[in-house]
Design an enzyme around this catalytic site. Structure first.
Site, PDB file in Angstrom:
ATOM      1  N   GLN A 217      -2.318  -4.647  12.974  1.00  0.00           N
ATOM      2  CA  GLN A 217      -1.181  -3.993  13.633  1.00  0.00           C
ATOM      3  C   GLN A 217      -1.226  -4.346  15.122  1.00  0.00           C
ATOM      4  O   GLN A 217      -1.831  -5.326  15.498  1.00  0.00           O
ATOM      5  CB  GLN A 217      -1.233  -2.478  13.378  1.00  0.00           C
ATOM      6  CG  GLN A 217      -0.898  -2.094  11.939  1.00  0.00           C
ATOM      7  CD  GLN A 217       0.555  -2.355  11.586  1.00  0.00           C
ATOM      8  OE1 GLN A 217       1.428  -2.469  12.449  1.00  0.00           O
ATOM      9  NE2 GLN A 217       0.845  -2.480  10.297  1.00  0.00           N
TER      10      GLN A 217
ATOM     11  N   ASP B  31       6.622 -12.703   2.053  1.00  0.00           N
ATOM     12  CA  ASP B  31       7.429 -11.971   1.074  1.00  0.00           C
ATOM     13  C   ASP B  31       8.648 -11.459   1.825  1.00  0.00           C
ATOM     14  O   ASP B  31       8.584 -11.247   3.041  1.00  0.00           O
ATOM     15  CB  ASP B  31       6.677 -10.765   0.500  1.00  0.00           C
ATOM     16  CG  ASP B  31       6.737  -9.576   1.440  1.00  0.00           C
ATOM     17  OD1 ASP B  31       6.003  -9.594   2.448  1.00  0.00           O
ATOM     18  OD2 ASP B  31       7.540  -8.652   1.214  1.00  0.00           O
TER      19      ASP B  31
ATOM     20  N   HIS C 225      19.882 -18.655  -7.807  1.00  0.00           N
ATOM     21  CA  HIS C 225      20.044 -19.726  -6.815  1.00  0.00           C
ATOM     22  C   HIS C 225      19.195 -19.459  -5.565  1.00  0.00           C
ATOM     23  O   HIS C 225      18.487 -20.347  -5.089  1.00  0.00           O
ATOM     24  CB  HIS C 225      21.518 -19.903  -6.407  1.00  0.00           C
ATOM     25  CG  HIS C 225      21.653 -20.736  -5.167  1.00  0.00           C
ATOM     26  ND1 HIS C 225      21.581 -22.115  -5.175  1.00  0.00           N
ATOM     27  CD2 HIS C 225      21.761 -20.365  -3.867  1.00  0.00           C
ATOM     28  CE1 HIS C 225      21.659 -22.564  -3.935  1.00  0.00           C
ATOM     29  NE2 HIS C 225      21.768 -21.530  -3.120  1.00  0.00           N
TER      30      HIS C 225
ATOM     31  N   CYS D  49      19.301 -26.224  -9.067  1.00  0.00           N
ATOM     32  CA  CYS D  49      19.014 -25.033  -9.873  1.00  0.00           C
ATOM     33  C   CYS D  49      20.002 -24.940 -11.040  1.00  0.00           C
ATOM     34  O   CYS D  49      21.060 -25.565 -11.017  1.00  0.00           O
ATOM     35  CB  CYS D  49      19.035 -23.768  -9.005  1.00  0.00           C
ATOM     36  SG  CYS D  49      20.659 -23.025  -8.783  1.00  0.00           S
TER      37      CYS D  49
ATOM     38  N   GLY E 287       3.531  -4.908  10.907  1.00  0.00           N
ATOM     39  CA  GLY E 287       4.186  -4.317  12.068  1.00  0.00           C
ATOM     40  C   GLY E 287       5.162  -5.232  12.775  1.00  0.00           C
ATOM     41  O   GLY E 287       5.545  -4.976  13.915  1.00  0.00           O
TER      42      GLY E 287
ATOM     43  N   CYS F 182      23.638 -24.093  -9.853  1.00  0.00           N
ATOM     44  CA  CYS F 182      24.395 -25.149  -9.178  1.00  0.00           C
ATOM     45  C   CYS F 182      24.740 -26.301 -10.118  1.00  0.00           C
ATOM     46  O   CYS F 182      25.719 -27.012  -9.911  1.00  0.00           O
ATOM     47  CB  CYS F 182      23.625 -25.652  -7.963  1.00  0.00           C
ATOM     48  SG  CYS F 182      23.563 -24.410  -6.655  1.00  0.00           S
TER      49      CYS F 182
ATOM     50  N   SER G 289       0.809  -1.225   0.000  1.00  0.00           N
ATOM     51  CA  SER G 289       0.000   0.000   0.000  1.00  0.00           C
ATOM     52  C   SER G 289       0.836   1.266   0.000  1.00  0.00           C
ATOM     53  O   SER G 289       0.299   2.351  -0.058  1.00  0.00           O
ATOM     54  CB  SER G 289      -0.854   0.008   1.254  1.00  0.00           C
ATOM     55  OG  SER G 289      -0.010   0.159   2.388  1.00  0.00           O
TER      56      SER G 289
ATOM     57  N   CYS H 108      21.316 -28.668  -4.348  1.00  0.00           N
ATOM     58  CA  CYS H 108      20.462 -27.783  -5.137  1.00  0.00           C
ATOM     59  C   CYS H 108      20.505 -28.193  -6.609  1.00  0.00           C
ATOM     60  O   CYS H 108      21.582 -28.446  -7.150  1.00  0.00           O
ATOM     61  CB  CYS H 108      20.933 -26.340  -4.972  1.00  0.00           C
ATOM     62  SG  CYS H 108      19.920 -25.159  -5.876  1.00  0.00           S
TER      63      CYS H 108
ATOM     64  N   ASP I  71      -2.142   1.106   5.876  1.00  0.00           N
ATOM     65  CA  ASP I  71      -2.168   0.960   7.335  1.00  0.00           C
ATOM     66  C   ASP I  71      -1.110   1.844   7.975  1.00  0.00           C
ATOM     67  O   ASP I  71      -0.258   2.421   7.284  1.00  0.00           O
ATOM     68  CB  ASP I  71      -1.911  -0.504   7.717  1.00  0.00           C
ATOM     69  CG  ASP I  71      -0.551  -0.988   7.237  1.00  0.00           C
ATOM     70  OD1 ASP I  71      -0.080  -0.488   6.192  1.00  0.00           O
ATOM     71  OD2 ASP I  71       0.045  -1.863   7.886  1.00  0.00           O
TER      72      ASP I  71
ATOM     73  N   GLY J  20       2.266   2.263   2.544  1.00  0.00           N
ATOM     74  CA  GLY J  20       2.267   2.717   3.944  1.00  0.00           C
ATOM     75  C   GLY J  20       3.629   2.516   4.592  1.00  0.00           C
ATOM     76  O   GLY J  20       4.205   3.442   5.168  1.00  0.00           O
TER      77      GLY J  20
HETATM   78 ZN   LIG Z   1      21.419 -23.589  -6.663  1.00  0.00          ZN
END
Ligand SMILES: [Zn+2]
Length: 398
Positions: free
Chosen positions: A201, A278, A347, A318, A228, A321, A98, A316, A151, A100
């Site tokens: 909050q 996130d 990675h 990926c 918060g 790697c 937002s 891994c 917020d 905020g």
């Molecule tokens: Zn990797």
């Protein structure tokens, strides 16, 4: 039949040994399995990675920053170009914050009143004003599938009376956000549905947390976030408040813990019943030459890896790697080559998304602890080793 242009959340399973839930978010742009980690695409870019690479890590929902996109290039321009999905070339689902958090963390550059916040741009000092209505209008123009409430987030250390006032302001503002979005926090002005998530909050005060949750849950919104936290408080307190808040949020709505965190924070919070995460950490650490492995963080730019043939993490799979050694990636950082941050980012995102897939897999087998207990032990032992090694290294040495 489900409406593919609408938003929905389905709980598929609740863990018998914890508060963890396996679920599915249906958004107009993607079906998203939960618990989910959302990479942060601050200014219309997940820094140092292409959207194709982000998609290939398994990411289906990413975050965009309203504050940054409003200032540059501007939400009107993005709307003119067909919305943020099309403008940046991302086929998956999008959540926008937002603004905020950003306008409040500008410190002496902002001024809060009961209707909103006046602030100066960190780019050129120009004056701007955000109200709940303005934040909603910007986010509707960006066209995210999930829109976050405007917020009032206070830093750790704020007094209980200030926190209490921010809780009431946040609720008051949430009503205004909903009035702008539409009935039930759902908006159908475009050819797909955009939904509003409320934010709890209350700082580190249980009474304020409970009050905030009670006030916002009453509004029956499509989803709720825990805000918060991760604003400077000690980690045990963050965990306590996460568990306390998650436990009180409506069980049949997605719960999103904003801005958290390290892999162990995510695992602990999943066990407390959080569905969405996130954090800028995987991408920010990558640009600074640090990668995540099952044994904790590894500062790959350090000279100790100059001759290390091993991949970043030997478990891994990926693309980084499979092809490159720590020695090579260390060289890229030491030579200031831009491929270094790019490879480390791919990675790290892959590591976070593999972690979420492993969590969901263990949850679906009803064996979550069989995965989380050894994961947490190994991560913590690795982190303890890393801290010990860093203490023993000469100050200023590389
Ligand atoms: Zn990797």
């Amino acid at each position: 039949m489900t409406d593919s242009t609408a938003f929905g959340f389905e709980r598929l399973l609740t863990d018998p040994d914890s508060a963890a839930r396996l679920g599915r978010l249906t958004t107009p742009h993607a079906v998203v399995d939960t618990p989910v980690f959302m990479p942060v695409g601050t200014a219309g870019t997940v820094k140092a990675a292409t959207f194709e690479q982000v998609w290939e890590t398994g990411s289906r929902l990413i975050l965009g920053n309203t504050y940054h996109l409003y200032l540059r290039p501007g939400h009107e321009l993005i709307a003119e170009k067909g919305g943020l999905h099309r403008y940046q070339g991302w086929d998956g689902a999008l959540l926008t914050d937002s603004a905020g958090y950003q306008v409040f963390s500008l410190g002496d550059l902002n001024k809060v009143d009961e209707d909103g916040v006046s602030f100066r741009s960190h780019l050129d000092g120009s004056r701007h004003r955000f109200t709940p209505k303005v934040s909603m209008e910007i986010q509707l123009a960006l066209g995210a599938d999930i829109i976050m409430a405007f917020d009032h987030c206070l830093p750790y250390g704020a007094s209980e009376s200030d926190v209490s006032a921010a809780v009431d302001r946040t609720t008051n503002w949430l009503h205004r956000c909903r009035d702008t979005i539409g009935p039930g926090g759902r908006n159908r002005d475009a050819d797909y549905e955009k939904v509003l998530f409320g934010i709890a909050q209350g700082g580190v005060f249980p009474e304020q947390r409970a009050r905030s949750v009670a006030q916002i849950a009453e509004m029956d919104l499509p989803g709720y976030a825990i805000g918060g936290l991760s604003v400077g408080e000690p980690i045990p307190l963050m965990r306590e408040m996460t568990a306390y808040t998650a436990d009180r949020l409506p069980a049949d709505r997605p719960r999103y813990l904003m801005g958290v965190g390290f892999p162990d924070d995510i695992v602990e919070s999943v066990l407390m019943g959080v569905d969405m995460f996130d954090c800028v950490l995987p991408t920010r650490m990558a640009r600074n030459g640090t990668v995540v492995t099952r044994d904790g963080r590894l500062v790959v730019k350090n000279s100790v890896y100059a001759r290390d043939d091993a991949p970043l993490d030997d478990a891994c799979d990926c693309p980084v790697c499979r092809r490159h050694s720590r020695a090579y990636i260390r060289h890229l950082f030491s030579a200031g080559e831009m491929l270094g941050p790019m490879l480390a980012t791919v990675h790290n995102l892959h590591f976070y998304q593999t972690l979420m897939r492993d969590i969901r897999g263990a949850l679906s087998r009803e064996r979550l602890r069989d995965f989380t207990d050894p994961f947490l032990t190994r991560w913590r032992e690795g982190e303890a080793e890393r801290r010990k090694a860093a203490r023993n290294a000469k100050p200023g040495g590389r």
